[in-house]
Design an enzyme around this catalytic site. Structure first.
Site, PDB file in Angstrom:
ATOM      1  N   GLU A   1       0.847  -1.195   0.000  1.00 58.75           N
ATOM      2  CA  GLU A   1       0.000   0.000   0.000  1.00 58.75           C
ATOM      3  C   GLU A   1       0.879   1.240   0.000  1.00 58.75           C
ATOM      4  O   GLU A   1       1.947   1.239   0.624  1.00 58.75           O
ATOM      5  CB  GLU A   1      -0.903   0.068   1.242  1.00 58.75           C
ATOM      6  CG  GLU A   1      -2.133  -0.797   1.177  1.00 58.75           C
ATOM      7  CD  GLU A   1      -1.882  -2.185   1.746  1.00 58.75           C
ATOM      8  OE1 GLU A   1      -0.804  -2.388   2.340  1.00 58.75           O
ATOM      9  OE2 GLU A   1      -2.759  -3.056   1.580  1.00 58.75           O
TER      10      GLU A   1
ATOM     11  N   TYR B   1       7.984   2.762  -7.210  1.00 60.95           N
ATOM     12  CA  TYR B   1       7.215   1.530  -7.451  1.00 60.95           C
ATOM     13  C   TYR B   1       6.802   1.418  -8.923  1.00 60.95           C
ATOM     14  O   TYR B   1       6.851   0.340  -9.511  1.00 60.95           O
ATOM     15  CB  TYR B   1       5.979   1.484  -6.545  1.00 60.95           C
ATOM     16  CG  TYR B   1       6.306   1.506  -5.062  1.00 60.95           C
ATOM     17  CD1 TYR B   1       7.396   0.798  -4.575  1.00 60.95           C
ATOM     18  CD2 TYR B   1       5.525   2.217  -4.156  1.00 60.95           C
ATOM     19  CE1 TYR B   1       7.708   0.816  -3.213  1.00 60.95           C
ATOM     20  CE2 TYR B   1       5.821   2.243  -2.809  1.00 60.95           C
ATOM     21  CZ  TYR B   1       6.915   1.536  -2.344  1.00 60.95           C
ATOM     22  OH  TYR B   1       7.221   1.556  -0.999  1.00 60.95           O
TER      23      TYR B   1
HETATM   24  C1  LIG Z   1      10.334   6.027  -0.529  1.00 60.20           C
HETATM   25  C2  LIG Z   1      11.787   5.715  -0.203  1.00 60.20           C
HETATM   26  C3  LIG Z   1      11.914   4.299   0.385  1.00 60.20           C
HETATM   27  C4  LIG Z   1      12.608   5.776  -1.507  1.00 60.20           C
HETATM   28  O1  LIG Z   1      13.960   5.574  -1.184  1.00 60.20           O
HETATM   29  P1  LIG Z   1      15.081   6.623  -1.694  1.00 60.20           P
HETATM   30  O2  LIG Z   1      16.380   6.092  -1.269  1.00 60.20           O
HETATM   31  O3  LIG Z   1      14.713   7.986  -1.236  1.00 60.20           O
HETATM   32  O4  LIG Z   1      14.888   6.549  -3.284  1.00 60.20           O
HETATM   33  P2  LIG Z   1      16.006   6.260  -4.396  1.00 60.20           P
HETATM   34  O5  LIG Z   1      17.104   7.249  -4.274  1.00 60.20           O
HETATM   35  O6  LIG Z   1      16.358   4.826  -4.350  1.00 60.20           O
HETATM   36  O7  LIG Z   1      15.198   6.601  -5.725  1.00 60.20           O
HETATM   37  C5  LIG Z   1      14.377   5.630  -6.313  1.00 60.20           C
HETATM   38  C6  LIG Z   1      13.365   6.303  -7.200  1.00 60.20           C
HETATM   39  O8  LIG Z   1      12.442   7.024  -6.380  1.00 60.20           O
HETATM   40  C7  LIG Z   1      12.045   8.196  -7.095  1.00 60.20           C
HETATM   41  N1  LIG Z   1      12.520   9.367  -6.389  1.00 60.20           N
HETATM   42  C8  LIG Z   1      13.529   9.447  -5.479  1.00 60.20           C
HETATM   43  N2  LIG Z   1      13.631  10.711  -5.007  1.00 60.20           N
HETATM   44  C9  LIG Z   1      12.686  11.418  -5.656  1.00 60.20           C
HETATM   45  C10 LIG Z   1      12.270  12.781  -5.585  1.00 60.20           C
HETATM   46  N3  LIG Z   1      12.854  13.661  -4.774  1.00 60.20           N
HETATM   47  N4  LIG Z   1      11.225  13.150  -6.355  1.00 60.20           N
HETATM   48  C11 LIG Z   1      10.590  12.275  -7.182  1.00 60.20           C
HETATM   49  N5  LIG Z   1      10.946  10.970  -7.275  1.00 60.20           N
HETATM   50  C12 LIG Z   1      11.973  10.566  -6.529  1.00 60.20           C
HETATM   51  C13 LIG Z   1      12.684   8.114  -8.475  1.00 60.20           C
HETATM   52  O9  LIG Z   1      11.819   7.360  -9.306  1.00 60.20           O
HETATM   53  C14 LIG Z   1      13.927   7.314  -8.150  1.00 60.20           C
HETATM   54  O10 LIG Z   1      14.463   6.678  -9.276  1.00 60.20           O
HETATM   55  P3  LIG Z   1      15.651   7.421 -10.118  1.00 60.20           P
HETATM   56  O11 LIG Z   1      16.701   7.765  -9.122  1.00 60.20           O
HETATM   57  O12 LIG Z   1      16.066   6.390 -11.097  1.00 60.20           O
HETATM   58  O13 LIG Z   1      15.017   8.623 -10.726  1.00 60.20           O
HETATM   59  C15 LIG Z   1      12.373   6.752   0.811  1.00 60.20           C
HETATM   60  O14 LIG Z   1      12.362   8.031   0.214  1.00 60.20           O
HETATM   61  C16 LIG Z   1      11.659   6.786   2.134  1.00 60.20           C
HETATM   62  O15 LIG Z   1      11.970   6.011   3.022  1.00 60.20           O
HETATM   63  N6  LIG Z   1      10.684   7.717   2.278  1.00 60.20           N
HETATM   64  C17 LIG Z   1       9.961   7.885   3.541  1.00 60.20           C
HETATM   65  C18 LIG Z   1       9.180   6.632   3.894  1.00 60.20           C
HETATM   66  C19 LIG Z   1       8.274   6.184   2.784  1.00 60.20           C
HETATM   67  O16 LIG Z   1       7.558   6.963   2.185  1.00 60.20           O
HETATM   68  N7  LIG Z   1       8.294   4.860   2.538  1.00 60.20           N
HETATM   69  C20 LIG Z   1       7.463   4.235   1.538  1.00 60.20           C
HETATM   70  C21 LIG Z   1       6.099   3.992   2.094  1.00 60.20           C
HETATM   71  S1  LIG Z   1       5.054   3.141   0.924  1.00 60.20           S
END
Ligand SMILES: CC(C)(COP(=O)(O)OP(=O)(O)OC[C@H]1O[C@@H](n2cnc3c(N)ncnc32)[C@H](O)[C@@H]1OP(=O)(O)O)[C@@H](O)C(=O)NCCC(=O)NCCS
Length: 153
Positions: free
Chosen positions: A110, A122
């Site tokens: 979710e 995702y």
């Molecule tokens: C969601 C989460 C797990 C993603 O991890 P992350 O380390 O920040 O993301 P990544 O650096 O691996 O980036 C993966 C992809 O996310 C997206 N992304 C990352 N940062 C982004 C930003 N600032 N804006 C838009 N998309 C973004 C892009 O699609 C990116 O792919 P790309 O680098 O090839 O463009 C992390 O941001 C997080 O823990 N957020 C808070 C908790 C949360 O929301 N968890 C998910 C609940 S369902």
């Protein structure tokens, strides 16, 4: 334990002693964090609880459960200073591998419609929306829907 040598990142099972760190991260990154009890329950239920480490410190974690060919990713989190550097993608891919290893053919999760970063990740990995769960999450204005996403493994 598996490792991503290029990133200096490694994975290992979450332990009860990790929960002070995990809960501190959870409080930092979510407006409505899981409680310590949610993590304790996940460990007791023997869900697949994984921490991601960099230089000996926890920078992220995932909670996965699987049964009858279906896995559910209940939590995927990267600590605030480490977000946006590819670690979330690596943690997700690791959990996809774990789900496959548990015999799952489908991975569900979710996500809040407002969580643009997670949704972009995702979508990029190939998850598709299968339904909307109305009023699933608490929100400052009442409740927020959840998008139920699925990935065929
Ligand atoms: C969601 C989460 C797990 C993603 O991890 P992350 O380390 O920040 O993301 P990544 O650096 O691996 O980036 C993966 C992809 O996310 C997206 N992304 C990352 N940062 C982004 C930003 N600032 N804006 C838009 N998309 C973004 C892009 O699609 C990116 O792919 P790309 O680098 O090839 O463009 C992390 O941001 C997080 O823990 N957020 C808070 C908790 C949360 O929301 N968890 C998910 C609940 S369902």
């Amino acid at each position: 334990m598996s490792a991503l040598p290029h990133a200096g990142v490694s994975f290992r099972p979450m332990r009860i002693e990790d929960l002070d760190t995990v809960c501190a991260i959870e409080q930092r990154i979510y407006p409505f964090p899981w409680s310590r009890g949610n993590f304790v329950d996940s460990l007791i239920a023997r869900y697949t609880c994984t921490v991601m480490e960099l230089e000996g410190g926890i920078i992220g974690y995932g909670i996965l459960t699987a049964a009858a060919g279906e896995a559910h990713l209940l939590n995927l989190s990267i600590d605030a200073p480490w977000q946006g550097r590819g670690h979330g993608r690596a943690l997700l891919m690791h959990n996809i591998d774990l789900a496959r290893g548990l015999g799952a053919r489908l991975l569900l999760l979710e996500v809040r419609p407002s969580n643009e970063v997670a949704r972009a990740l995702y979508r990029d990995v190939g998850f598709e929306q299968i339904t909307v769960r109305r009023g699933y999450y608490p929100d400052t204005n009442g409740r927020e829907d959840a998008l139920l996403l699925a990935l065929a493994l």
